[in-house]
Design a protein around this motif. Structure first.
Motif, PDB file in Angstrom:
ATOM      1  N   ASN A  45       0.880  -1.184  -0.065  1.00 20.23           N
ATOM      2  CA  ASN A  45      -0.180   0.040   0.091  1.00 20.23           C
ATOM      3  C   ASN A  45       0.774   1.215   0.010  1.00 20.23           C
ATOM      4  O   ASN A  45       0.741   2.290  -0.467  1.00 20.23           O
ATOM      5  CB  ASN A  45      -0.976  -0.093   1.157  1.00 20.23           C
ATOM      6  N   THR A  58      -8.635   2.264  -2.260  1.00 20.16           N
ATOM      7  CA  THR A  58      -8.966   3.600  -2.029  1.00 20.16           C
ATOM      8  C   THR A  58      -7.685   4.583  -2.579  1.00 20.16           C
ATOM      9  O   THR A  58      -7.862   5.533  -3.219  1.00 20.16           O
ATOM     10  CB  THR A  58      -8.993   4.015  -0.539  1.00 20.16           C
ATOM     11  N   THR A  59      -6.366   3.834  -2.490  1.00 21.29           N
ATOM     12  CA  THR A  59      -5.290   4.689  -2.973  1.00 21.29           C
ATOM     13  C   THR A  59      -5.511   4.772  -4.361  1.00 21.29           C
ATOM     14  O   THR A  59      -5.181   5.770  -5.053  1.00 21.29           O
ATOM     15  CB  THR A  59      -4.057   3.627  -2.668  1.00 21.29           C
ATOM     16  N   TYR A  75      -1.201  -3.374  -7.444  1.00 21.18           N
ATOM     17  CA  TYR A  75      -2.332  -3.629  -7.050  1.00 21.18           C
ATOM     18  C   TYR A  75      -2.852  -4.861  -7.626  1.00 21.18           C
ATOM     19  O   TYR A  75      -3.218  -5.826  -6.946  1.00 21.18           O
ATOM     20  CB  TYR A  75      -3.362  -2.572  -7.481  1.00 21.18           C
ATOM     21  N   SER A 109      -6.008  -0.309  -0.208  1.00 23.41           N
ATOM     22  CA  SER A 109      -5.319  -0.591  -1.477  1.00 23.41           C
ATOM     23  C   SER A 109      -6.279   0.141  -2.462  1.00 23.41           C
ATOM     24  O   SER A 109      -5.819   1.041  -3.386  1.00 23.41           O
ATOM     25  CB  SER A 109      -5.188  -2.187  -1.852  1.00 23.41           C
ATOM     26  N   ASN A 121       0.710   4.026  -2.902  1.00 23.17           N
ATOM     27  CA  ASN A 121       0.506   5.580  -2.598  1.00 23.17           C
ATOM     28  C   ASN A 121       1.492   6.349  -3.280  1.00 23.17           C
ATOM     29  O   ASN A 121       1.308   7.287  -3.524  1.00 23.17           O
ATOM     30  CB  ASN A 121       0.486   5.636  -1.021  1.00 23.17           C
ATOM     31  N   SER A 152      -8.031   7.658  -5.279  1.00 28.49           N
ATOM     32  CA  SER A 152      -7.543   8.861  -5.105  1.00 28.49           C
ATOM     33  C   SER A 152      -6.212   9.009  -6.249  1.00 28.49           C
ATOM     34  O   SER A 152      -6.203  10.284  -6.712  1.00 28.49           O
ATOM     35  CB  SER A 152      -6.710   9.034  -3.915  1.00 28.49           C
ATOM     36  N   LYS A 178       0.937   9.144  -5.815  1.00 29.55           N
ATOM     37  CA  LYS A 178       0.976  10.575  -5.756  1.00 29.55           C
ATOM     38  C   LYS A 178       1.915  11.427  -6.615  1.00 29.55           C
ATOM     39  O   LYS A 178       1.747  12.312  -6.914  1.00 29.55           O
ATOM     40  CB  LYS A 178       1.850  10.638  -4.153  1.00 29.55           C
TER      41      LYS A 178
END
Length: 782
Positions: free
Chosen positions: A274, A305-306, A293, A303, A278, A309, A282
């Motif tokens: 994770n 949600t990352t 993933y 995982s 992330n 986003s 980013k």
């Protein structure tokens, strides 16, 4: 008292089923359950109460092992009861090290860590010989959790005195304590002097710097650890290092860490996976994030949600929605991430629909949910849903933090409902710069700039964001001179502007025609070595172009190394200043350099064709925009095409073009262009046709009435002229006076038609009369 604990469990309780016996101190024939097994399988305090009651009844409480088990379970911070444990502890006649350490440990992890320290002091007073290396770490943890540096140093001194510092566990605990007390230098001294270190030692110091946010130290220590031959980073170390790279924006080091993981075949646990995901998300590397993933054996909600986003951050909302919809379990953070993604990318209706879905499904909301949905309402101007959310917050008695109140104020102020915004403002115990800034923006947008300026001047404290917000909103509402006045006040008060200030001020200069001030800002940028990013360069190019200095616009443009984001600005500037062919040349140059034109670029290109009367070129670029680049035509593009046909007298072609386009909104500029051309060429029938459509869209459009009146006047249809003017009077429509501005000695002067308010108005009109007479005499003499 312990003796008043719950009575022996009822016969139906499963503990009664045991028939094993043992010899108690009172008698050798008493039977009772196997307490060791019962305590081992105990899962709640309710069961422990029943076991304890049974032990009291059978006198099994006298067994030291059973008593220790009771104390150990009740001291657990997860499932125990420390108040109950303390009562047990108080009744133990002969306490050993285990009893003291168990209770000290339990309190050190609780919300009352000071009790751990008090117990340690009691231990030193009553039985100091029972202190061992297992006693000190929880005491040091308690000091760290309380940020009790003074007490922590005393415990450190005691550890030195009793030679407990030889224990690695104690040393690691000291490092953690000093970091939590923000005494990183003390922690580093201990770490540097350690005769030996284990992975935990490295993680303590790396974790300490990570909690402080000093990412440079985290990265430096990590690479030092990698060079260690004996010890290797574990998953926790790697998670902290990857996080440090993400937080510090050091993508290259992050990729090196990932390569280290793969080369050393480190097992990637869920937490580490994770963290890596992330990091890539980013930095916009969603391909690698998705690969990680897909390789996960059992990704969790974090995982997914990352991914959501990450996709949302680069505008790939379809992929974000696909991942979100496939999530078997969604927590509040996942819902908020998806909703924020919609708001971030301007899909406000979708964000509102998602919020409704949350409520229907009974998903838990939090403050972040409310702030995000209110942001959607504020940015979309959806006052109705904003009021509904406000009611929802009030109904559920959600605690209104300052940030949440600011979000509510933003909804009302941006919708022009200043009374509601004022009521919310008065409810705030503490008002800060954000509070007043939101009110200022609302008043400016509702045309009450005097109120906004009064608020600004009466603010007890103004930060840079407040100055920027006021200048920006004044520019957005076309109060250019007021914006420049505020900017000049900044200079007098020695407030140092940032890039946002300069961009907004340059936009104000462009709107007001304040060339000299614009040049001063440009010189200020050079003098202070301010980085000339794309946004600032674009503002400079636009300012010089709108002030008529296209040469300086070109000079700024050509000085840029990366021109990707400013091609549209220079093409529009050239077009605006009558350099149509040069604008088209720059467009072709942009294509050759690999630039991708957008909607704004084509507005400049089509405007250039319109100004130069290049009909065929205009048709070519319009087809290029729609068919090659797939950009749907907006009203601005269509207005340019209508103006292109109309300027050359092809009014029927202009009408046919309007009838053939598919856009259904904002046709005002399109019909206005046709009506203006009809006024020039005197096409009465088509002028009436265009005016009907224009007034159907906006019945109070004064320009439509004036243009139609001019057409009638040119055709000498004076009765129709009077009819149009009477219609304007009946509806209370007034012609908006023309306005011009001129800059003299750095001061911008505005003049409206029939305006006598200028301080030198009498002298100005005397000079105009003199010039008019001079022109008349010259015409007579010629």
């Amino acid at each position: 008292m312990i003796s008043s604990l719950p009575p022996c469990p009822p016969p139906s309780f499963h503990l009664q089923r045991s028939k094993q016996t043992f010899k108690s101190p009172a008698t050798s024939n008493t039977s009772f359950p196997p307490f060791h097994s019962l305590l081992h399988n105990c899962s709640s305090m309710q069961q422990l109460h029943q076991i304890h009651a049974l032990m009291l009844k059978t006198n099994a409480i006298a067994d030291p092992l059973h008593l220790s088990k009771l104390l150990s379970f009740s001291s657990s911070p997860d499932s125990g009861d420390l108040h109950y444990a303390f009562k047990l502890f108080s009744l133990i006649p002969q306490r050993n090290s285990f009893h003291w350490n168990t209770l000290i440990h339990g309190f050190s992890l609780s919300s009352s860590p000071e009790q751990s320290l008090l117990l340690f002091v009691q231990l030193l007073e009553e039985e100091p010989s029972l202190v061992n290396p297992y006693t000190l770490p929880p005491v040091l943890r308690a000091c760290g959790n309380m940020s009790a540096a003074f007490e922590g140093i005393q415990v450190h001194c005691y550890a030195v005195k009793c030679e407990a510092v030889a224990d690695l566990f104690v040393l690691n605990s000291l490092i953690q304590m000093y970091f939590k007390c923000r005494l990183s230098d003390n922690a580093c001294i201990i770490f540097d002097r350690m005769p030996e270190r284990n992975v935990v030692s490295w993680n303590c110091v790396i974790g300490g710097f990570a909690e402080m946010g000093t990412w440079g130290n985290v990265k430096s220590l990590f690479w030092d650890m990698v060079e260690d031959i004996v010890l290797k980073p574990n998953a926790l170390t790697l998670v902290r290092m990857v996080t440090a790279c993400t937080k510090s924006g050091d993508f290259e080091s992050g990729k090196l860490v990932h390569r280290y993981i793969e080369e050393n075949m480190v097992s990637v646990c869920l937490t580490l996976g994770n963290a890596l995901m992330n990091m890539y998300a980013k930095f916009g590397e969603m391909g690698e994030a998705r690969r990680l993933y897909d390789r996960m054996s059992d990704p969790d909600v974090v995982s997914s949600t990352t991914l959501v986003s990450g996709y949302a951050s680069i505008g790939l909302m379809e992929l974000a929605s696909e991942v979100f919809d496939s999530m078997p379990i969604r927590n509040t953070v996942a819902w908020n991430a998806m909703m924020y993604g919609y708001v971030l990318n301007g899909y406000f209706d979708e964000a509102i629909s998602l919020f409704k879905e949350m409520l229907i499904l009974g998903a838990k909301t939090d403050e972040a949910t409310m702030i995000t949905i209110l942001s959607a309402c504020s940015k979309s101007g959806n006052l109705l849903i904003g009021r509904v959310v406000h009611g929802y917050i009030y109904k559920l008695c959600i605690f209104t933090t300052q940030e949440l109140l600011h979000s509510l104020i933003s909804v009302y102020s941006k919708s022009g409902v200043m009374e509601a915004a004022e009521l919310l403002l008065h409810k705030m115990d503490i008002k800060n710069e954000v509070s007043w800034t939101l009110m200022m923006e609302g008043y400016v947008k509702t045309g009450q700039k005097e109120v906004a300026l009064e608020i600004f001047h009466n603010m007890p404290r103004k930060d840079l964001a407040s100055w920027n917000a006021l200048i920006t909103v004044l520019v957005q509402c076309n109060f250019f001179n007021d914006a420049l006045t505020i900017f000049e006040d900044m200079q007098r008060m020695k407030v140092i502007p940032n890039c946002i200030t300069l961009v907004s001020s340059l936009s104000a200069c462009a709107g007001a025609g304040a060339l000299e001030l614009g040049k001063w800002i440009h010189a200020y940028i050079k003098r202070n070595d301010i980085e000339m990013g794309a946004t600032l360069c674009s503002a400079l190019i636009d300012m010089y172009a709108k002030c008529g200095c296209i040469e300086l616009s070109l000079e700024v443009f050509e000085s840029m190394q990366c021109k990707d984001l400013v091609w549209s600005t220079i093409i529009g500037g050239l077009s605006m200043n009558g350099h149509s062919k040069l604008a088209l040349e720059y467009f072709e140059r942009m294509i050759e350099c690999g630039g991708v034109p957008d909607s704004i670029t084509f507005i400049g290109v089509l405007s250039a064709c319109s100004h130069a009367g290049l009909i065929e070129e205009g048709k070519h670029y319009f087809l290029l925009m729609t068919e090659v680049y797939g950009i749907p035509p907006a009203s601005e593009h269509c207005g340019c095409m209508v103006d292109l046909f109309a300027r050359q007298g092809f009014l029927i072609e202009a009408k046919d073009f309007i009838d053939g386009i598919s856009i259904s909104s904002n046709r005002t500029a399109i019909w206005g262009a046709l009506l203006g051309a009809c006024s020039i060429y005197g096409n009465l029938e088509l002028a009436e046709y265009a005016a009907r459509h224009l007034l159907a869209i906006n019945p109070t459009n004064s320009g439509a009435y004036v243009l139609l009146s001019n057409v009638y006047a040119k055709a000498s249809r004076w009765s129709d002229v009077r009819k149009v003017r009477n219609m304007m009077k009946e509806q209370g429509i007034e012609k908006i006076p023309g306005c011009s501005s001129i800059e003299v000695n750095g001061v911008v002067h505005e003049f409206f038609v029939g305006d006598f308010s200028h301080s030198q108005g009498e002298e100005i009109y005397m000079m105009l009369n003199r010039l008019e007479k001079m022109l008349q005499n010259q015409m007579i003499s010629s």
